[in-house]
Each structure stands twice: as C-alpha cells, then as structure tokens.
Write an enzyme that holds these catalytic residues in place. Structure first.
Site, mmCIF file in Angstrom:
data_model
loop_
_atom_site.group_PDB
_atom_site.id
_atom_site.type_symbol
_atom_site.label_atom_id
_atom_site.label_comp_id
_atom_site.label_asym_id
_atom_site.label_seq_id
_atom_site.Cartn_x
_atom_site.Cartn_y
_atom_site.Cartn_z
ATOM 1 N N GLU A 92 -5.232 -7.346 10.559
ATOM 2 C CA GLU A 92 -4.184 -8.382 10.592
ATOM 3 C C GLU A 92 -2.979 -7.905 11.391
ATOM 4 O OE1 GLU A 92 -2.673 -5.550 7.913
ATOM 5 O OE2 GLU A 92 -4.663 -6.446 7.940
ATOM 6 N N SER A 132 0.814 -1.218 0.000
ATOM 7 C CA SER A 132 0.000 0.000 0.000
ATOM 8 C C SER A 132 0.848 1.268 0.000
ATOM 9 C CB SER A 132 -0.938 0.018 1.208
ATOM 10 O OG SER A 132 -1.888 -1.020 1.135
ATOM 11 N N GLY A 156 -4.545 -1.961 -0.660
ATOM 12 C CA GLY A 156 -3.779 -1.665 -1.865
ATOM 13 C C GLY A 156 -3.525 -0.176 -1.994
ATOM 14 N N GLY A 186 -2.957 3.674 -4.114
ATOM 15 C CA GLY A 186 -3.562 4.488 -5.159
ATOM 16 C C GLY A 186 -4.939 5.019 -4.814
ATOM 17 N N HIS A 198 -6.385 -2.015 9.486
ATOM 18 C CA HIS A 198 -5.746 -3.308 9.235
ATOM 19 C C HIS A 198 -5.831 -4.234 10.454
ATOM 20 C CE1 HIS A 198 -3.815 -2.353 5.335
ATOM 21 N NE2 HIS A 198 -3.978 -1.121 5.781
ATOM 22 N N CYS A 210 -9.285 -1.865 4.021
ATOM 23 C CA CYS A 210 -8.597 -0.680 3.498
ATOM 24 C C CYS A 210 -9.060 -0.348 2.073
ATOM 25 C CB CYS A 210 -7.081 -0.876 3.587
ATOM 26 S SG CYS A 210 -6.157 0.678 3.508
ATOM 27 N N PHE A 211 -8.259 -0.627 1.045
ATOM 28 C CA PHE A 211 -8.699 -0.383 -0.327
ATOM 29 C C PHE A 211 -9.991 -1.159 -0.584
ATOM 30 C CE2 PHE A 211 -7.929 -0.329 -5.041
ATOM 31 C CZ PHE A 211 -7.702 1.021 -5.177
ATOM 32 N N ASN A 257 -3.101 2.529 7.288
ATOM 33 C CA ASN A 257 -2.283 3.031 6.185
ATOM 34 C C ASN A 257 -3.216 3.396 5.048
ATOM 35 O OD1 ASN A 257 -0.530 3.655 4.151
ATOM 36 N ND2 ASN A 257 0.096 1.543 3.760
ATOM 37 N N GLY A 300 -4.687 6.968 2.577
ATOM 38 C CA GLY A 300 -4.748 8.382 2.271
ATOM 39 C C GLY A 300 -6.066 8.795 1.662
ATOM 40 N N PHE A 301 -6.968 7.798 1.440
ATOM 41 C CA PHE A 301 -8.298 8.053 0.900
ATOM 42 C C PHE A 301 -9.340 7.468 1.847
ATOM 43 C CE2 PHE A 301 -5.417 8.209 -2.643
ATOM 44 C CZ PHE A 301 -5.913 9.209 -3.470
#
Length: 385
Positions: free
Chosen positions: A356, A55, A236, A238, A354, A264-265, A306, A308-309
C-alpha cells in the site's frame, strides 16, 4: 510513557540503550521519559506515515535521514488515529516546516500527542550500533526525568522484550467498520485488523472492493456473516509467535479455501497456519527502499518495510502443507529473508512488506490487483463450503 512540560530546543535529553550505551542530545517533542525497542528506519521521506503506523507500537524509532520535519504535519497523511511510536530520535530537526499542506510542525504534533523524543545526536553512530548489536530496549529521558546513569539503565533493563510481546489487540479497532468501494462495487472483503494502516483498505476500495474491517478478536462466523469474496489479514506489531487466535482464524479460512491475502503480520500468521516457524530478525527491515524479488516473475521491486520478525520457510523448494503445496514467492535481496508465500493448490498469498506504501514506492501495488484476480476466478459457493 510519562510526559511533563512542552519540549524545548535547549532542554537536555539522553537516550540510554540496554547495553549501557548513552547518547546525549536535546529534547524533541514532549519532555519526560519513554521506553521501547530502539529500531531504525531508512526512509528519506514519509515520517508522518511511519509515526502513525500501528506496527511501531512500543518502539523508539531512529530516523536515519539526517534532517526530519521539513514538510511539517498535515491532517491527511496519518495511517491511523494517533502516533504509535513510543519515542522518536532525529539528528537535525527542521527549524521551520515548508510545505503548502502543513498545518503545524512535527515538533508541535509530538508535543500534542505526548511523544517524547530526542534530537541532536549522531544517528549514524546509533544506527551502526544497532546493526552490530541488534535492536534493543531503550529509554529517552529529558528535563526532570534525567537521573544518574545507573538508575536510568536499570529502568531500561526492567522493560519487557519485544520477543514474546502480544500487541496486536491493543492497536486494532474495537468495532467493525466499512470502507465503501470507490465507484462500482465488485467484491466484498473481510479485513482482519491486527494493526491495519489506513491506506490499505483504500487501496482495495479504489479497485471496487467494499472492505469490512473487523477487530482482531473476530470469529469465523463474523467473517462469513458478510459473505466475503476474500479475506485479508493486516500488518501489526509484536511477536507472531504469540498470535494463536489469528492463526486459528487463518486456519479456518484456509479450510474453506476462501481467497486470502496477508501483509506483514498477516504473512507471518499465514506462515504459522501453514506449519512454518517464525523468528526475530537481528535489527529488522524498516524503511521505503528495500529490494525484493518477486520470484514468480523475476522482477525486482523497491519496497516499503516495517518488520522485526520473519517466516522460517525453505527458499529452495516447494513445501507440502496441510493445505497443499506452498512456495516462497518473494525474497529480500539484502539478506534472503522470506518476503512472501504463495499457495499453489488453493487461492491465497501473502507478502512481508507493504504494497500500500502511502509514502511510496509503489512498485508492489500490483499485488492488490493479484488479489482481485484471485477473487474473480473463485466461485462464491466454494468459499462458503
């Protein structure tokens, strides 16, 4: 990224931000130049897991902990097959690693993998600057790569922004693979790799799940060829606004009402599939000490982040979607960012953080049990319809 000779403690280095701010220090890791989005991580431990987290692709990570590298580098704690950060910024690198599991120093590993870094700068001042100005494009230059400021700044400003970046395919596996269940096999899960961390399938495997990790380009037929009890969408890098393929795949899974779980993503992909928007945070959440409330239980957890979006979904009400009612299940207590979604009329949920958490904390590990409970209560026939 280009690199040249091995890093040396006395080799000069500079960090140049897109707004013109400059920090001068010494080379750490490989010598040369690199570019990426400058972000900061507040974790006091777990730098090896951070550096190998896919990520962080195309990001220059600033460690807020004052000393980094004390425990060296080992061959067991990597979250993927390589370091993904484009650059690393530390204040005080440990001179000698001291841990019985270490096989080499962090500096040696950065050199071996060609990762350009910088040390000896005021990382607290840099972090405050990024909090005020937001995450921004940056470059690290050391040795012969150092040039006049105007030239370096122009090269930084010519780099692409993270907003609008489609990166998940470049970090995902190209071939499917299987992580076998630990002990008795109870479930089969198709995991879509958008930048998956190694600990994630292991957390499922230790609960009796056979995990089939599939490429980001997997199709609906690829998923259901293994007759899954559940489907997982990973973390992930982006901008999720670019991930139309994974959103279409998530929509297909929702239509089949297969139990699903996203991290996350994967949470952002679920949000888009449900009709919500996404947006870029000013400086994001990165570290292993973020407070999140599970609104379904009222419990407050310390969690690893982690991202940023984030997903743009209402916190104050249940939302009607094409797949039934949905509510925000988790929220960050620092800034009220959406940290989880819960489907109320079919089996599925996601979290932005996260659970995990290989480097800790483990407050949210129960979410993998919640996933197994979903799969236990849904008959296979309904998942294949």
């Amino acid at each position: 990224m280009t690199t040249s000779t091995r890093g040396a403690a006395r080799t000069p280095a500079v960090l140049v931000l897109e707004d013109g701010r400059v920090f001068r220090g010494r080379a750490y890791g490989a010598v040369g130049e690199t570019f990426g989005e400058a972000v900061f991580s507040t974790g006091m431990t777990g730098y090896q897991e951070t550096l190998t987290d896919p990520s962080y692709d195309r990001q220059i990570v600033v460690a807020t902990a004052p000393q980094i590298g004390n425990t060296g580098w080992n061959d067991e704690d990597d979250e993927s097959s390589r370091i993904w950060v484009s650059g690393y910024v530390v204040r005080d690198p440990a001179r000698v690693p001291s841990n019985w599991r270490a096989s080499r120093s962090l500096d040696e590993e950065l050199v071996d993998q060609g990762v350009v870094g910088i040390s000896g700068i005021d990382t607290r001042a840099l972090t405050r600057h990024l909090r005020e100005g937001g995450s921004m494009r940056a470059g690290i230059f050391s040795g012969d790569a150092i040039a006049p400021h105007a030239e370096l700044l122009a090269r930084v400003q010519a780099q692409p922004h993270m907003k609008g970046a489609s990166l998940y395919e470049e970090v995902a596996t190209k071939e499917a693979y299987v992580v076998p269940a630990v002990g008795e096999k109870k479930f089969t899960v198709a995991a879509i790799d958008l930048g998956i961390k190694g600990m994630t399938p292991y957390r499922m495997a230790e609960r009796g799940i056979e995990v089939h990790v599939l490429p980001a380009t997997a199709t609906e037929d690829d998923i259901y060829a293994i007759a899954p009890d559940g489907v997982f969408f990973s973390n992930g890098p982006g901008d999720p606004a670019t991930a139309d393929g994974p959103v279409a795949l998530m929509t297909a899974v929702l239509k089949r009402k297969t139990p699903l779980f996203g991290i996350c993503f994967g949470n952002q992909i679920l949000g888009r599939a449900l009709g919500f928007g996404t947006y870029k945070l000013k400086y994001g959440h990165r570290g292993i000490n973020q407070p999140v409330q599970d609104r379904t239980t009222g419990k407050v957890e310390v969690t690893a982040h982690n991202h940023g979006f984030a997903v743009d979904a209402p916190l104050d009400r249940v939302t009607e979607t094409p797949f039934g009612r949905v509510e925000v299940s988790h929220v960050c207590l620092n800034d009220d960012v959406v940290e989880g979604l819960q489907l109320l009329d079919q089996p599925g949920f996601s979290v932005q953080y996260h659970p995990e958490a290989a480097a800790g904390p483990h407050d949210a590990a129960y979410l993998f049990d919640r996933f197994t409970s979903l799969m236990s209560t849904v008959p296979m026939e309904g998942q294949r319809a």
